[in-house]
Scaffold this motif. Sequence first.
Motif, PDB file in Angstrom:
ATOM      1  N   SER A 122     -32.326   1.962  19.997  1.00 12.46           N
ATOM      2  CA  SER A 122     -32.582   3.397  20.117  1.00 12.46           C
ATOM      3  C   SER A 122     -32.617   3.789  21.587  1.00 12.46           C
ATOM      4  O   SER A 122     -32.807   2.944  22.462  1.00 12.46           O
ATOM      5  N   ALA A 123     -32.432   5.056  21.836  1.00 13.44           N
ATOM      6  CA  ALA A 123     -32.412   5.572  23.216  1.00 13.44           C
ATOM      7  C   ALA A 123     -33.836   5.779  23.722  1.00 13.44           C
ATOM      8  O   ALA A 123     -34.279   6.904  23.989  1.00 13.44           O
ATOM      9  N   VAL A 124     -34.561   4.679  23.832  1.00 10.86           N
ATOM     10  CA  VAL A 124     -35.958   4.692  24.278  1.00 10.86           C
ATOM     11  C   VAL A 124     -36.053   3.823  25.527  1.00 10.86           C
ATOM     12  O   VAL A 124     -35.829   2.604  25.462  1.00 10.86           O
ATOM     13  N   ALA A 125     -36.364   4.428  26.653  1.00 10.99           N
ATOM     14  CA  ALA A 125     -36.397   3.702  27.923  1.00 10.99           C
ATOM     15  C   ALA A 125     -37.662   2.855  28.047  1.00 10.99           C
ATOM     16  O   ALA A 125     -38.717   3.178  27.496  1.00 10.99           O
ATOM     17  N   TYR A 138     -35.728   1.065  35.326  1.00  4.95           N
ATOM     18  CA  TYR A 138     -35.056   0.921  34.045  1.00  4.95           C
ATOM     19  C   TYR A 138     -34.432   2.239  33.602  1.00  4.95           C
ATOM     20  O   TYR A 138     -34.982   3.315  33.829  1.00  4.95           O
ATOM     21  N   GLU A 139     -33.278   2.124  32.945  1.00  4.65           N
ATOM     22  CA  GLU A 139     -32.517   3.286  32.512  1.00  4.65           C
ATOM     23  C   GLU A 139     -32.727   3.546  31.022  1.00  4.65           C
ATOM     24  O   GLU A 139     -33.104   2.644  30.273  1.00  4.65           O
ATOM     25  N   THR A 140     -32.468   4.768  30.598  1.00  3.39           N
ATOM     26  CA  THR A 140     -32.509   5.073  29.171  1.00  3.39           C
ATOM     27  C   THR A 140     -31.253   4.499  28.517  1.00  3.39           C
ATOM     28  O   THR A 140     -30.133   4.842  28.904  1.00  3.39           O
ATOM     29  N   PRO A 141     -31.409   3.609  27.543  1.00  3.05           N
ATOM     30  CA  PRO A 141     -30.224   2.983  26.946  1.00  3.05           C
ATOM     31  C   PRO A 141     -29.518   3.912  25.969  1.00  3.05           C
ATOM     32  O   PRO A 141     -30.087   4.901  25.483  1.00  3.05           O
ATOM     33  N   LYS A 142     -28.284   3.586  25.685  1.00  2.00           N
ATOM     34  CA  LYS A 142     -27.530   4.249  24.631  1.00  2.00           C
ATOM     35  C   LYS A 142     -27.861   3.567  23.311  1.00  2.00           C
ATOM     36  O   LYS A 142     -27.865   2.343  23.207  1.00  2.00           O
ATOM     37  N   ALA A 143     -28.148   4.353  22.279  1.00  2.00           N
ATOM     38  CA  ALA A 143     -28.388   3.781  20.954  1.00  2.00           C
ATOM     39  C   ALA A 143     -27.077   3.225  20.397  1.00  2.00           C
ATOM     40  O   ALA A 143     -26.046   3.904  20.378  1.00  2.00           O
ATOM     41  N   LEU A 144     -27.109   2.005  19.972  1.00  2.13           N
ATOM     42  CA  LEU A 144     -25.914   1.348  19.451  1.00  2.13           C
ATOM     43  C   LEU A 144     -25.421   2.013  18.171  1.00  2.13           C
ATOM     44  O   LEU A 144     -26.218   2.368  17.286  1.00  2.13           O
ATOM     45  N   THR A 145     -24.109   2.143  18.049  1.00  8.04           N
ATOM     46  CA  THR A 145     -23.524   2.570  16.785  1.00  8.04           C
ATOM     47  C   THR A 145     -23.426   1.363  15.856  1.00  8.04           C
ATOM     48  O   THR A 145     -23.552   0.201  16.289  1.00  8.04           O
ATOM     49  N   VAL A 146     -23.167   1.605  14.581  1.00 10.49           N
ATOM     50  CA  VAL A 146     -23.028   0.508  13.624  1.00 10.49           C
ATOM     51  C   VAL A 146     -21.850  -0.380  14.019  1.00 10.49           C
ATOM     52  O   VAL A 146     -21.944  -1.613  13.955  1.00 10.49           O
ATOM     53  N   LEU A 180     -32.933  -7.790  23.274  1.00 14.08           N
ATOM     54  CA  LEU A 180     -32.205  -6.993  22.289  1.00 14.08           C
ATOM     55  C   LEU A 180     -32.590  -7.277  20.844  1.00 14.08           C
ATOM     56  O   LEU A 180     -32.923  -6.351  20.091  1.00 14.08           O
ATOM     57  N   ILE A 181     -32.538  -8.536  20.420  1.00 13.18           N
ATOM     58  CA  ILE A 181     -32.840  -8.833  19.020  1.00 13.18           C
ATOM     59  C   ILE A 181     -34.271  -8.456  18.691  1.00 13.18           C
ATOM     60  O   ILE A 181     -34.558  -7.858  17.640  1.00 13.18           O
ATOM     61  N   ASP A 182     -35.191  -8.767  19.586  1.00 14.54           N
ATOM     62  CA  ASP A 182     -36.595  -8.416  19.378  1.00 14.54           C
ATOM     63  C   ASP A 182     -36.798  -6.904  19.331  1.00 14.54           C
ATOM     64  O   ASP A 182     -37.694  -6.413  18.637  1.00 14.54           O
ATOM     65  N   GLU A 183     -35.977  -6.161  20.047  1.00 14.15           N
ATOM     66  CA  GLU A 183     -36.091  -4.702  20.049  1.00 14.15           C
ATOM     67  C   GLU A 183     -35.805  -4.110  18.677  1.00 14.15           C
ATOM     68  O   GLU A 183     -36.351  -3.063  18.317  1.00 14.15           O
ATOM     69  N   PHE A 184     -34.958  -4.774  17.898  1.00 21.28           N
ATOM     70  CA  PHE A 184     -34.729  -4.318  16.528  1.00 21.28           C
ATOM     71  C   PHE A 184     -35.934  -4.583  15.637  1.00 21.28           C
ATOM     72  O   PHE A 184     -36.119  -3.900  14.617  1.00 21.28           O
ATOM     73  N   LEU A 185     -36.764  -5.555  15.992  1.00 23.53           N
ATOM     74  CA  LEU A 185     -37.854  -6.009  15.127  1.00 23.53           C
ATOM     75  C   LEU A 185     -39.178  -5.296  15.364  1.00 23.53           C
ATOM     76  O   LEU A 185     -40.142  -5.553  14.637  1.00 23.53           O
ATOM     77  N   HIS A 186     -39.234  -4.404  16.350  1.00 20.31           N
ATOM     78  CA  HIS A 186     -40.483  -3.715  16.673  1.00 20.31           C
ATOM     79  C   HIS A 186     -40.296  -2.196  16.623  1.00 20.31           C
ATOM     80  O   HIS A 186     -39.299  -1.666  17.119  1.00 20.31           O
ATOM     81  N   ASN A 187     -41.272  -1.540  16.060  1.00 22.82           N
ATOM     82  CA  ASN A 187     -41.182  -0.089  15.867  1.00 22.82           C
ATOM     83  C   ASN A 187     -41.208   0.687  17.173  1.00 22.82           C
ATOM     84  O   ASN A 187     -40.702   1.803  17.246  1.00 22.82           O
ATOM     85  N   ASP A 188     -41.780   0.113  18.215  1.00 23.00           N
ATOM     86  CA  ASP A 188     -41.812   0.798  19.506  1.00 23.00           C
ATOM     87  C   ASP A 188     -40.408   1.036  20.047  1.00 23.00           C
ATOM     88  O   ASP A 188     -40.139   2.072  20.660  1.00 23.00           O
ATOM     89  N   SER A 189     -39.504   0.102  19.810  1.00 22.07           N
ATOM     90  CA  SER A 189     -38.154   0.181  20.367  1.00 22.07           C
ATOM     91  C   SER A 189     -37.086   0.503  19.337  1.00 22.07           C
ATOM     92  O   SER A 189     -35.957   0.843  19.702  1.00 22.07           O
ATOM     93  N   ASN A 190     -37.405   0.389  18.066  1.00 17.92           N
ATOM     94  CA  ASN A 190     -36.447   0.687  17.002  1.00 17.92           C
ATOM     95  C   ASN A 190     -36.892   1.959  16.282  1.00 17.92           C
ATOM     96  O   ASN A 190     -37.793   1.922  15.440  1.00 17.92           O
ATOM     97  N   ARG A 191     -36.240   3.070  16.612  1.00 20.14           N
ATOM     98  CA  ARG A 191     -36.553   4.367  15.995  1.00 20.14           C
ATOM     99  C   ARG A 191     -35.418   4.819  15.063  1.00 20.14           C
ATOM    100  O   ARG A 191     -35.316   5.996  14.732  1.00 20.14           O
ATOM    101  N   ARG A 192     -34.592   3.904  14.656  1.00 13.27           N
ATOM    102  CA  ARG A 192     -33.415   4.236  13.858  1.00 13.27           C
ATOM    103  C   ARG A 192     -33.806   4.658  12.439  1.00 13.27           C
ATOM    104  O   ARG A 192     -34.832   4.220  11.912  1.00 13.27           O
ATOM    105  N   GLU A 193     -32.930   5.460  11.822  1.00 16.52           N
ATOM    106  CA  GLU A 193     -33.130   5.891  10.446  1.00 16.52           C
ATOM    107  C   GLU A 193     -32.002   5.424   9.528  1.00 16.52           C
ATOM    108  O   GLU A 193     -31.943   5.810   8.366  1.00 16.52           O
ATOM    109  N   ASP A 194     -31.100   4.584  10.066  1.00 18.50           N
ATOM    110  CA  ASP A 194     -29.974   4.116   9.263  1.00 18.50           C
ATOM    111  C   ASP A 194     -30.271   2.734   8.703  1.00 18.50           C
ATOM    112  O   ASP A 194     -31.434   2.326   8.587  1.00 18.50           O
ATOM    113  N   GLU A 195     -29.226   1.976   8.379  1.00 23.57           N
ATOM    114  CA  GLU A 195     -29.414   0.668   7.758  1.00 23.57           C
ATOM    115  C   GLU A 195     -29.971  -0.381   8.704  1.00 23.57           C
ATOM    116  O   GLU A 195     -30.220  -1.518   8.296  1.00 23.57           O
TER     117      GLU A 195
END
Length: 347
Positions: A122-125, A138-146, A180-195
């Motif tokens: 997610s785009a969370v710096a 640190y920069e604000t990242p681009k949220a990855l597309t599928v 990166l992988i850990d960022e998907f596993l924590h709600n602080d860094s993963n704000r996605r609403e998709d799959e």
Amino acid sequence: MYDILFEPYRLNDKITLKNRILMAPLTRCMAGPGLVPTEDMAAYYARRADAGLIVSEATIIRPDGQGYPNTPGLYTAEQIQGWRKVTDAVHAKGGLIFAQLWHTGRVAHTYFFGGEYTVAPSAVALDGTVPRMRELKYETPKALTVDEIQQLVSDYAKAAENAIEAGFDGVEIHGANAYLIDEFLHNDSNRREDEYGASPENMSRFPLQVTDAIIAAIGRERTGIRLSPGAYVNMGTDSRDREVFDYLLPQLEQRQLAYVHLGIFDDSLRFDYLDGQASAYLRHHYQQTLVGVGGYSADSASQAIAEGKFDLIAIGRPFIANPDYVAKVRQGEPTTAYSDEMLATLY
């Protein structure tokens, strides 16, 4: 009293360790031009080949995974050749070595790779500045597309294949420490609403896809993973994270990996939402080979292994200060204390 540390340990049908002591992955920021491992790195690792298993310093899988200066890569022919010198040196001394595969996610910085942006779930710096280069915020990242996520899965698998080509005995997926992988596993860094977000199953999807792709590429026997169920560095705490790891760990257990490795600097830390220590939480939810880490001495590690808290121990900073750490412990000799100025040299 250290006898248990020096017992051989069978990871699986393909790999048996000569003792239960792992050299933990230790980022040293000393790769050469092109992020190629150097002769000094080969000698450094070879001096530590008495460990049951060496886990290499974190090694980036592609250019935009870089978040620290001079960290080695595993995506060019030159890097593979450089790592071959390391693995040959370790094997010549009778050692085993896994490559730790790394993408730093939002901890990366465009300064290192000249790109337009960094990437993350997610785009969370992240607040703060790059270690060793404090002028870089640190920069604000681009949220990855599928589609970009699927490309990353392929890139991890290719890096694993490159590791085997470079002579490594296996790989450790770096799924810990707020990368990166850990960022998907924590709600602080993963704000996605998709799959890839919003539920334990979805938040675990990318880590499991990476794991499955690497297993398909090099085999489960040569695949380990490092995890940080407790948010403690570069990550905000969220009690919902417990549900994510409650789901993830049984999924990993089904895959019969070489091991799961705790990622934490100090295992005395306690997390309310994990009901205590991260290592105790992992052991409760994962009954196969577990690697403990985080401030253990030979004495405390021996006791923890004897009590079944984990099966192997990863030693970090003492290995920086003591190339002969294993021999010293085996012989009951005092070890040299670690100090930060040691980071400037590959002893």
